[in-house]
Structure formats: C-alpha cells, structure tokens
Enzyme design. Sequence first.
Site, PDB file in Angstrom:
ATOM      1  CG  HIS A  67       1.125  17.896 -44.749  1.00  0.00           C
ATOM      2  ND1 HIS A  67       0.958  16.531 -44.827  1.00  0.00           N
ATOM      3  CD2 HIS A  67       0.185  18.352 -43.887  1.00  0.00           C
ATOM      4  CE1 HIS A  67      -0.054  16.171 -44.055  1.00  0.00           C
ATOM      5  NE2 HIS A  67      -0.538  17.251 -43.468  1.00  0.00           N
ATOM      6  CE  LYS A  90      27.054 -18.155 -67.351  1.00  0.00           C
ATOM      7  NZ  LYS A  90      27.868 -17.728 -68.519  1.00  0.00           N
TER       8      LYS A  90
END
Length: 508
Positions: free
Chosen positions: A269, A139
């Site tokens: 696929h 922070k």
Amino acid sequence: METKKIKNALISVFYKDGLDEIVKALDKQGVTIYSTGGTYKFIKDLGIDAVTVESLTGYPSILGGRVKTLHPKVFGGILSRRDMFSDGEQLNEYEIPEIDLVIVDLYPFEQTVASGAAEQDIIEKIDIGGISLIRAAAKNYKDVVIVPSVDRYAEFLQIYNEQDGATTLEQRHRFAAYAFGVSSHYDTAIFNHFNKTEQLPVFKCSIDKCSELRYGENPHQKGYFYGDLDACFDKLNGKEISYNNLGDIDAACCLIDDVDQTAFAILKHNNACGMACRDSLLDAWKDALTGDPVSAFGGILITNRKVTKEVAEEMHKIFFEVCIAPDYDDEALAILRGKKNRIILRRKEFKMSGIMFRNVLNGALVQDRDTIVPTAAELTESVTSTKVTPQMAADMAFATILVKHTKSNAIVLAKNGQLLASGTGQTSRVDALRQAIAKAQSFGFDLNGAVMASDAFFPFPDCVEIAHQAGITGVVHPGGSIHDQDSIDYCEKNAMAMVITGKRHFKH
C-alpha cells in the site's frame, strides 16, 4: 451512415513506414495523389504517379520548406462543404479539386526536444502546414477522412481495402477525433517546452498512450493507465498489472532510486514494510523480510541489483505480487517464474516526471517532485552534546529516506541499515511512534541504539521521551516547531543525539 468514395488524396508525412501499402491501394482505385517534397519522391520511387502541390497552387515551396501547403487551393479543397452549392461554385471558379483524404505525420517535435537538440533545431520541428492540414480535414470530417499520424496507417488501410476505397461518416468522425487528439497533444508539448522558461500559470498535460486496466482501485471502478509501461519495464512473467499494483510499483521505484548501496525493499500500500542495505543482496533480502514477514505477504519486492539464483530461491519461499529488479540471471528467472501469476519486471532506464499532480475538487494540485536525498555526511552535527557516530549518521540518512517515502504522519525506526518498523499514516505523531515501537518489539527487535526519523517536527517533547524509554539514542527530524528547544533539552539531559535537517518530507 453516409459512405464516401475517395477520389483525391493529399499526402505529406514525416515517417513513411507503412505508407507504401496505402499509396499502392489508392493507386489501384485510381485516386489522384497530391504530395510534397520527400513524400512526393517516395511515391514516385514506388513507380506511382503523383501531382506536386506546387503544380496545384502555382507556387513553389518557399522559406526553406516552411511554406508548402498553406494555400487556398489546398485548404479550399479540404474545407469545401460538398452539400453547399456555393462552395462547389467557388471550387469550379478557382479550379480547386475536392480533397477527400488527407494523410499527415507531423515533424517529431517531442523526440527532437528529448534528444537534447539545439533550440533552433527544436523550433524548426514545430510543424505548421501539417497541423493546419490535420485541423482542416478533421473539421470537415463529414466529407473528408484524415489520417493524422503513422500510428493510424494500418487502421485506415484495413478500412480502405475492406470497403472498396470508401469510408463511412462514423469512421471519418472517429479519425477526426484521432486528429484532434494528435493536434492537441502536439500543441501541449510545444507549450510545455516554451513554458519551462516562461513559467506561465497554466497546467497542461497530454499523454497519448493508454492502457485499460481490469478495474480501478476497486472492482466497481473503471481504471486506466496513461503512459508507456514498455518504456519503463520488460514484463517477464505474470498476470496483468493492476491499478493498485501500479501505485505500489511507482512508490517502490521512487524509494529504491534514493539508495546507492545494495538494497532490497518490500512495500505494501505504497509504504515500505521491510528494507535493508547490505554488502550482499542475499543478506539485504533476508533482513528486509525480517522487518515484517507478516506484511510482506502479497507485497511488492524491489532491488537495485541483479537477482541471482540463491536470492531467488529465498524469495520464492513467500507469496508476493510483483518483483522489480534491473536484471535477473537465467536460473533466478526460472525459479521466480514458478508462479504463473507472479509479475516479474526488469527495469529500464527511464526518467520520472519532475512534477506530480492529482485532481482535487474541480481542479488539480501540482508540485515539484521531492528530490532531496539526505546523506550521512550531512547528518553529523548534533544539536546536543551527544555526538553522532558514523553508523548513526548512516542510519539517520537511511531512516530519513524511508520516512520521506512513507505516508504522513510517519515515524521510522532503523538500526544498522535495516528498517525495524514504521508508523504510517497516523493522525498523531505520537500514535505513529507508538505504532512503530510496538511493531518492532512484536518482531523481537532490540531498539537500544536505534535511530528515529520523523517526516515533520515534534510539537512537544513527548515523542523523544517515548523514544528514549524504548532505547532509541538518535533522532533526526526537520525541526521548525516553536517548541523545538523542549525536545532538544530532553535529548540533552538523556544523552540522545539529535540532528535537525531543516527539510520536511510530508507525503499525503
């Protein structure tokens, strides 16, 4: 770009690998080091001075170490805003030193859960002080640099040495981002552990390992893999694994894991275009390839047995993208490495996630993984008077496993442990069946005595009629249509066995 020199550091870590070099560098610059418990002892054992946090706060570590750093004299020094006069006055009033560097490595919560430890041991590995230090320092990144895990030790040390003990605002901001990544991941892991029993309607997923891929599904799309491929495979050869490769590899692993017999599968696929179960791996490979030698070009090959020289010699005759196996003998590996771009993967023992998710609209769809694996023993009861033979039951189980892993609408035709053909991703089940029959016939397969598996029920008897005309004698499907009886009646009249499983296997 505001540069700040580090004067005071707080170090409290679990893993200390690589920490010694940082401590030595700090000491060389005359930095005052504050520390706790085992970290303090580690620093002192290096012959370097340090100040205990207890000396700073005037309080000992209490509650068996649960409370060490949670004190205003620690957090005040981290959170004070150096450009605010009133903050400085308060630090002076309470004799609180400014802390410019915080190094933390949290208790290993995820590793403790994964080890199967007792619940109380898991709870004790929920870090409180460390996570608070990380958040506070991040922070206040304008004034403080936070090193939030052992993974960032080396990067910080390089910056520190190259910049004579100073950091820039840009660097502190980057380390703050690392810190919030660590804290959010840590909290997500804790929440998901608790939510295994509570089942709160909240979806949280955090993966802190990322690989940037060459591109996504197409070259104009960016692509990333979040996960740890090294935990899944040893990559023994080949080019970089692509986005599309990873989708196929996942589909291949999921399919082969449902089979106990010696098996070989070929995928394109995400769908199997060839698969066979045989007593020998060489026969399994040959019969898997026979299923569709055209689609096998550029495919993904996978087996659940060690690849030998004789099998590799046959595999090497075709072009394929990826091969996956639990192991390879040395001669097989030398043959398969004959193509420098061919990706060769050796599987490791790893656990697939029990949930599946994908983004949809402005949210995510989440579901349990489909873990149902049919067995021949479960598929012996026909709803017609035609009996299910042992071979037919085995083929029904084999075909149902395949159809489970085939894009819906799906039909699979199988015979004697071999995939003859499948109809994949069709908008109509009839179209899927006709596609499968046409494909099987184009490769010269005799469908007489074959079985048909469907991922969902037959709404009308047309599919079983078409199958019967092609020579298929066994049908397995989940049932559930209001017109099930029409299909059963047709099979009864035409001496076809039919097994209804009650389990649908859509895959969209």
